[in-house]
Motif scaffolding. Structure first.
Motif, short mmCIF file in Angstrom:
data_model
loop_
_atom_site.label_atom_id
_atom_site.label_comp_id
_atom_site.label_asym_id
_atom_site.label_seq_id
_atom_site.Cartn_x
_atom_site.Cartn_y
_atom_site.Cartn_z
N GLY A 1 0.81 -1.19 -0.03
CA GLY A 1 0.10 0.18 0.07
C GLY A 1 0.76 1.32 -0.05
N ILE A 2 1.84 1.20 0.82
CA ILE A 2 2.82 2.50 0.90
C ILE A 2 3.44 2.82 -0.67
CG2 ILE A 2 4.95 3.16 1.72
CD1 ILE A 2 4.25 1.93 4.25
N ILE A 3 4.05 1.72 -1.01
CA ILE A 3 4.62 1.81 -2.55
C ILE A 3 3.68 2.30 -3.53
CG2 ILE A 3 5.48 0.51 -4.43
CD1 ILE A 3 6.84 -1.59 -2.30
N LEU A 4 2.40 1.60 -3.62
CA LEU A 4 1.57 2.10 -4.45
C LEU A 4 1.04 3.76 -4.22
CD1 LEU A 4 -0.81 -0.92 -4.96
CD2 LEU A 4 0.87 -0.18 -6.87
N LYS B 1 1.21 9.30 -5.72
CA LYS B 1 1.28 10.96 -5.43
C LYS B 1 2.36 11.48 -6.10
CE LYS B 1 -2.21 11.10 -2.72
NZ LYS B 1 -3.45 12.11 -2.92
N LEU B 2 3.30 10.87 -6.30
CA LEU B 2 4.64 11.15 -7.21
C LEU B 2 4.32 11.47 -8.51
CD1 LEU B 2 7.57 9.23 -5.72
CD2 LEU B 2 7.43 11.80 -5.68
N PHE C 1 3.51 11.91 5.08
CA PHE C 1 2.34 11.52 5.91
C PHE C 1 1.75 10.41 5.25
CE2 PHE C 1 -2.55 11.41 5.41
CZ PHE C 1 -2.76 11.55 6.74
N TYR C 2 1.92 10.06 4.18
CA TYR C 2 1.17 8.76 3.61
C TYR C 2 2.37 7.32 3.92
CZ TYR C 2 -2.62 10.75 1.27
OH TYR C 2 -3.90 11.61 0.83
N ALA C 3 3.60 7.84 4.10
CA ALA C 3 4.57 6.75 4.60
C ALA C 3 4.38 6.59 5.75
CB ALA C 3 5.92 7.20 3.95
N MET C 4 4.27 7.56 6.71
CA MET C 4 4.16 7.36 8.13
C MET C 4 2.75 6.81 8.77
SD MET C 4 6.96 8.18 9.45
CE MET C 4 6.33 8.28 10.94
N ILE D 1 12.07 1.01 1.99
CA ILE D 1 11.22 1.20 0.84
C ILE D 1 11.15 2.44 0.59
CG2 ILE D 1 8.74 0.83 0.05
CD1 ILE D 1 8.93 -1.96 1.18
N VAL D 2 10.85 3.57 1.53
CA VAL D 2 10.35 4.73 1.22
C VAL D 2 11.91 5.58 0.96
CG1 VAL D 2 9.69 6.95 2.39
CG2 VAL D 2 8.57 4.87 2.84
N LEU D 3 12.79 5.19 1.62
CA LEU D 3 14.30 5.90 1.33
C LEU D 3 14.57 5.58 -0.01
CD1 LEU D 3 16.75 7.16 2.50
CD2 LEU D 3 17.82 5.01 3.10
N GLY D 4 14.42 4.24 -0.59
CA GLY D 4 14.70 4.01 -1.77
C GLY D 4 14.02 4.70 -2.94
N ILE D 5 12.89 4.95 -2.61
CA ILE D 5 11.79 5.64 -3.50
C ILE D 5 12.32 7.13 -3.59
CG2 ILE D 5 9.82 6.47 -3.97
CD1 ILE D 5 8.58 3.85 -2.85
N PHE D 6 12.46 7.85 -2.26
CA PHE D 6 12.73 9.08 -2.14
C PHE D 6 14.02 9.60 -2.74
CE2 PHE D 6 10.21 10.58 1.65
CZ PHE D 6 9.12 10.38 0.89
N TYR D 7 15.19 8.58 -2.71
CA TYR D 7 16.44 8.65 -3.32
C TYR D 7 16.57 8.79 -4.79
CZ TYR D 7 21.48 7.83 -4.64
OH TYR D 7 22.66 7.82 -5.19
N THR D 8 15.82 7.61 -5.18
CA THR D 8 15.80 7.62 -6.60
C THR D 8 15.29 8.60 -7.55
OG1 THR D 8 15.87 5.03 -6.48
CG2 THR D 8 15.14 5.87 -8.53
N VAL D 9 13.96 9.21 -6.77
CA VAL D 9 13.31 10.32 -7.62
C VAL D 9 13.96 11.38 -7.30
CG1 VAL D 9 11.13 8.88 -7.66
CG2 VAL D 9 11.58 10.57 -5.70
N GLY D 10 14.96 11.52 -6.55
CA GLY D 10 15.74 12.99 -6.50
C GLY D 10 15.64 13.90 -5.46
N LEU D 11 15.22 13.36 -4.17
CA LEU D 11 15.15 14.02 -3.13
C LEU D 11 16.56 14.68 -2.74
CD1 LEU D 11 13.29 15.10 -0.92
CD2 LEU D 11 13.82 12.85 0.61
N ASN D 12 16.43 16.04 -2.26
CA ASN D 12 17.60 16.63 -2.11
C ASN D 12 18.23 15.61 -0.84
OD1 ASN D 12 19.34 18.44 -0.36
ND2 ASN D 12 18.66 19.95 -1.83
N MET D 13 19.63 15.68 -0.95
CA MET D 13 20.66 14.78 -0.15
C MET D 13 20.44 15.47 1.10
SD MET D 13 21.43 12.28 -1.65
CE MET D 13 22.74 11.45 -0.34
#
Length: 377
Positions: free
Chosen positions: A122-125, A130-131, A149-152, A173-185
């Protein structure tokens, strides 16, 4: 959504055969080893192997469904799936069954369901949806906090069970998604710092029981740990070491023996199944297992890169992140490199909820891969 569940032959030709074959080989390899490591108790061995095969059949049906329905149609139903998983977690909080110190299961007669496994998907989907709606603009402050919010929401329920293993899975899972889509380091660094602080707070809050803490830290010095906290790891290492390069395969004999790991390692059919595999088949058998995982993950990454939209790409990224972390954590804890957290080995460990949701995850990746190209009907 349910009107036409028949897959066109032209779409079937686009399915990634490597992913499909690797998945089935891993599951069957798992069933074989589950039988071997429980062979000492014929009733238990038959029950465990039979139950896993039943869940395999159910999982194949789910795989067909999640492949047949275009994932772009699933897009509209993501909120129902996500909030449904949250409701299941809420029910579990008050009416769940306690297993190994965590209230994380719901029993429906003979069916035992772990809602956290469903919430993981559910979190992944939801993050993927949203992205996609945000056009990938994750560094927008408003967008970022919506995603957090949706992750937490599900994670809060999982933490309070407490299930630290699944909490860690969801975080990575959330970290992998955030990192790959380019979240500021800098934000990622701040998030990791916040995670450390959260762990310290939860660690000292009384939510985690003393025996769970001891088990978590036993890998630092298993010889010095007491008989309870260090027992799992010590016995696991002995079992793995006895396998050597080619394996000892005591379970293949007809004298009723099952092997050292099967007799001495607790939870050998779930958390520590890698110990039994390494003993039965040795280094070569363990390498075969990791090679199949390698093929699976490589092809998933390839599909993530070539997906036609952000929704499909993020789905694949989230599932790749799950596989990478779960494999590294499970194998790492059995060989004493990482803390013991109760994370199962994907597609291998015994457990219906885990097998079903993992096969569903693979099906979603296959779905995205099948529909990368324009098919003219």
């Amino acid at each position: 959504m349910f009107r036409n569940l028949k897959i066109d032959l032209r779409l079937i030709k686009e399915i990634d055969k490597t992913i499909l074959i690797s998945t089935m080989l891993l599951i069957l390899y798992g069933v074989l080893n589950l039988y071997l490591c429980t062979k000492g108790n014929p009733d238990s061995a038959f029950t465990i192997a039979r139950t896993q095969l039943v869940w395999l059949i159910i999982s194949v049906v789910a795989l067909y469904f999640f492949v047949a329905v275009d994932y772009t149609i699933i897009f509209d139903y993501v909120p129902i799936f996500y909030w449904g998983s949250v409701v299941l977690l809420l029910i579990t909080k008050f009416a769940g069954v306690v297993v190994n110190g965590a209230r994380g299961w719901l029993n429906f007669g003979p069916i035992h369901l772990q809602p956290a496994e469903i919430a993981k998907i559910g979190i992944i989907l939801m993050l993927a949806k949203k992205l996609d709606e945000m056009d990938g603009e994750i560094n927008n402050v408003k967008n970022f906090f919506i995603l957090v919010f949706y992750a937490m929401v599900p994670v809060i329920f999982i933490v309070t069970q407490p299930d630290m293993g699944m909490t860690m899975v969801c975080f990575f899972i959330v970290l992998g998604i955030f990192y790959t889509v380019g979240l500021n380091m800098k934000v990622i660094g701040g998030g990791l710092l916040a995670l450390v602080l959260a762990i310290i707070i939860v660690w000292n809050s009384g939510v985690i029981q003393p025996y769970q803490k001891q088990r978590f830290t036993a890998f630092l010095n298993p010889e010095a740990a007491d008989a309870t906290s260090g027992y799992h790891l010590t016995q696991s290492l002995i079992g793995i070491g006895s396998g050597g390069i080619l394996g000892s395969r005591p379970s293949l004999k007809n004298d009723g023996t099952t092997g050292y790991a099967a007799q001495n390692v607790p939870e050998v059919q779930t958390d520590f199944v890698f110990s039994a595999i390494a003993e039965q088949w040795g280094l070569l058998g363990a390498m075969l297992l990791l090679t199949l995982y390698g093929f699976l993950i490589y092809k998933m990454i390839s599909i993530a890169r070539t997906s036609k939209d952000i929704f499909g790409s993020v789905i694949c990224i989230g599932i790749v992140s799950y596989f990478l972390f779960a494999i590294l954590q499970n194998v790492g804890m059995t060989v004493g490199l990482l803390p013991i957290t109760g994370i199962t080995l994907p597609l291998i460990s015994y457990g219906g909820s885990s097998l079903l949701t993992t096969v569903m995850s693979v099906a979603l990746v296959l779905n995205v891969g099948m529909r990368r190209k324009k098919i003219y009907f």
